[in-house]
Design an enzyme around this catalytic site. Structure first.
Site, PDB file in Angstrom:
ATOM      1  N   GLN A 194       6.204   2.107  -2.587  1.00 20.53           N
ATOM      2  CA  GLN A 194       4.906   1.883  -1.950  1.00 20.53           C
ATOM      3  C   GLN A 194       3.899   1.570  -3.058  1.00 20.53           C
ATOM      4  O   GLN A 194       3.342   2.482  -3.687  1.00 20.53           O
ATOM      5  CB  GLN A 194       4.492   3.108  -1.148  1.00 20.53           C
ATOM      6  CG  GLN A 194       5.526   3.545  -0.113  1.00 20.53           C
ATOM      7  CD  GLN A 194       5.672   2.549   1.020  1.00 20.53           C
ATOM      8  OE1 GLN A 194       4.768   2.375   1.831  1.00 20.53           O
ATOM      9  NE2 GLN A 194       6.826   1.901   1.104  1.00 20.53           N
ATOM     10  N   ALA A 235      -0.799   5.772   8.743  1.00 19.41           N
ATOM     11  CA  ALA A 235       0.373   5.274   8.024  1.00 19.41           C
ATOM     12  C   ALA A 235       0.004   4.117   7.097  1.00 19.41           C
ATOM     13  O   ALA A 235      -1.129   3.629   7.086  1.00 19.41           O
ATOM     14  CB  ALA A 235       1.456   4.849   9.011  1.00 19.41           C
ATOM     15  N   HIS A 236       1.006   3.653   6.334  1.00 22.79           N
ATOM     16  CA  HIS A 236       0.751   2.617   5.332  1.00 22.79           C
ATOM     17  C   HIS A 236       0.312   1.304   5.969  1.00 22.79           C
ATOM     18  O   HIS A 236       0.748   0.924   7.033  1.00 22.79           O
ATOM     19  CB  HIS A 236       1.983   2.394   4.440  1.00 22.79           C
ATOM     20  CG  HIS A 236       3.235   2.032   5.163  1.00 22.79           C
ATOM     21  ND1 HIS A 236       4.456   1.979   4.544  1.00 22.79           N
ATOM     22  CD2 HIS A 236       3.483   1.704   6.451  1.00 22.79           C
ATOM     23  CE1 HIS A 236       5.386   1.634   5.410  1.00 22.79           C
ATOM     24  NE2 HIS A 236       4.817   1.470   6.571  1.00 22.79           N
ATOM     25  N   ASN A 237      -0.631   0.663   5.236  1.00 15.66           N
ATOM     26  CA  ASN A 237      -1.152  -0.659   5.595  1.00 15.66           C
ATOM     27  C   ASN A 237      -2.005  -0.685   6.859  1.00 15.66           C
ATOM     28  O   ASN A 237      -2.328  -1.764   7.365  1.00 15.66           O
ATOM     29  CB  ASN A 237      -0.030  -1.687   5.716  1.00 15.66           C
ATOM     30  CG  ASN A 237       0.730  -1.857   4.418  1.00 15.66           C
ATOM     31  OD1 ASN A 237       1.853  -1.389   4.302  1.00 15.66           O
ATOM     32  ND2 ASN A 237       0.117  -2.490   3.437  1.00 15.66           N
TER      33      ASN A 237
END
EC number: 2.3.1.191
Length: 347
Positions: A194, A235-237
């Protein structure tokens, strides 16, 4: 403070004694003769007659029927929000770096910042003026915290987290943790690095034990004025637009984009890779499974009802597929009845 001073602070119309001393704030039911209260919700109007407060924040219509001291304002709740900071007993952290804090040699800490006991600030981090970093906080490498920020004790910022001005982060929050990214190789999960960061705008508030994951490639982004309650998972993004607010236990899956001025009530869940337009309100416990393109209010699930009634409803839901199939068959049979068939039967 005296009531006249508060009226001047708010730009309110004072009805009553400007010399009346106010020592604190309280609810309508509990306020004493030296405390200020407010009426924002009409359902609490019934408590006005017995209220013992020194003064009240009221709309003009309510002030007409109130005999006591009043500060007349267009929005009593907003006025209360502004005044609350004048009576906030939260201790102010001393300026400077506590002797037990560990600060990397190349970290930049403004002399007007406050670094608490046992805090850790890693290499190339930058802490601006007026920032408070509470005890036991961890500020990772290359992080940036803008002017006037306040981090409660035990906040964790992984590396490359950039935070705007006047951001408030409550205890236990983690920003920049690794997103949940894995590729499957013949039944075995292979971890994806990540390598993005987290970008937080100005005037954001982040609640207790909330987690905001770093991006897989690009940054996870929170716009200006975003307000997050406790125990939220971002969460990511994920991208969240300016002035969007979320209540406790909201969960947002990866790469979802949420617009500006949205409100998500408690326990809302969003699947990944969808978009929510501006000015959307999502009611509590709703599961959002596809993009929303029109502003408005959205809900899913069923509201609470007595258990016996709920079991009946659940049984009917299980029968819906069979009912729909039978209905289609019935519609087909009805459609096959022609005028000649009707005439033949009449004859």
């Amino acid at each position: 403070m005296k009531l006249g001073q508060l009226a001047e602070f708010l730009g309110a119309t004072l009805r009553g004694d400007p010399e009346k001393e106010i020592t604190g704030l309280a609810t309508l039911q509990e306020a004493g003769p030296a405390q200020l209260s407010f009426l924002a919700n009409p359902q609490y109007r019934k408590y006005l007659g017995d209220c013992q407060a020194a003064a009240l924040l009221l709309k003009a219509a309510d002030a007409e029927s109130f005999a006591g001291n009043a500060l007349v304002v267009p929005d009593p709740y907003l006025a209360y929000a502004r005044i609350s900071h004048l009576f906030d007993p939260k201790p102010k952290a001393p300026v400077g770096i506590h002797p037990t804090a560990v600060v990397a040699d190349d970290a930049v800490v403004d002399p007007a910042a406050s670094i608490g006991a046992f805090a850790v600030i890693e290499s190339a981090a930058r802490i601006a003026a007026g920032v408070t970093v509470g005890a036991h906080c961890f500020i990772g490498a290359r992080c940036e915290i803008g002017e006037g920020g306040w981090l409660a004790p035990r906040v964790t910022l992984y590396h490359d987290v950039r935070i705007g001005k006047r951001v408030v982060i409550q205890s236990g929050a983690v920003l920049g943790g690794e997103g949940f990214g894995f590729a499957n190789e013949k039944g075995v999960w292979q971890k994806i690095a990540q390598i993005g960061g987290v970008l937080v705008g100005d005037d954001v508030e982040i609640g207790v034990n909330t987690a905001i994951d770093r991006g897989a490639l690009a940054d996870t982004v929170l716009g200006n004025g975003v307000k997050l309650d406790n125990q939220i998972q971002i969460a990511h993004n994920v991208q969240i637009g300016d002035h969007t607010a979320m209540a406790a236990c909201v969960g947002i899956s990866g790469s979802t984009k949420i617009g500006k001025h949205c409100m998500l009530a408690g326990g809302v869940g969003l699947v990944g890779h969808i978009e929510i337009c501006d000015k959307v309100f999502i009611t509590g416990m709703t599961m959002v499974t596809h993009s929303i393109t029109e502003p408005g209010s959205y809900s899913s699930g069923t509201a609470m009802q007595p258990a016996a009634e709920w079991r009946k409803s659940a049984a009917r839901i299980r029968q819906l597929d069979d009912i729909a199939r039978r209905l289609r068959q019935l519609e087909k049979r009805v459609g096959e009845v022609t005028p000649d068939d009707n005439a033949s039967s009449d004859g």
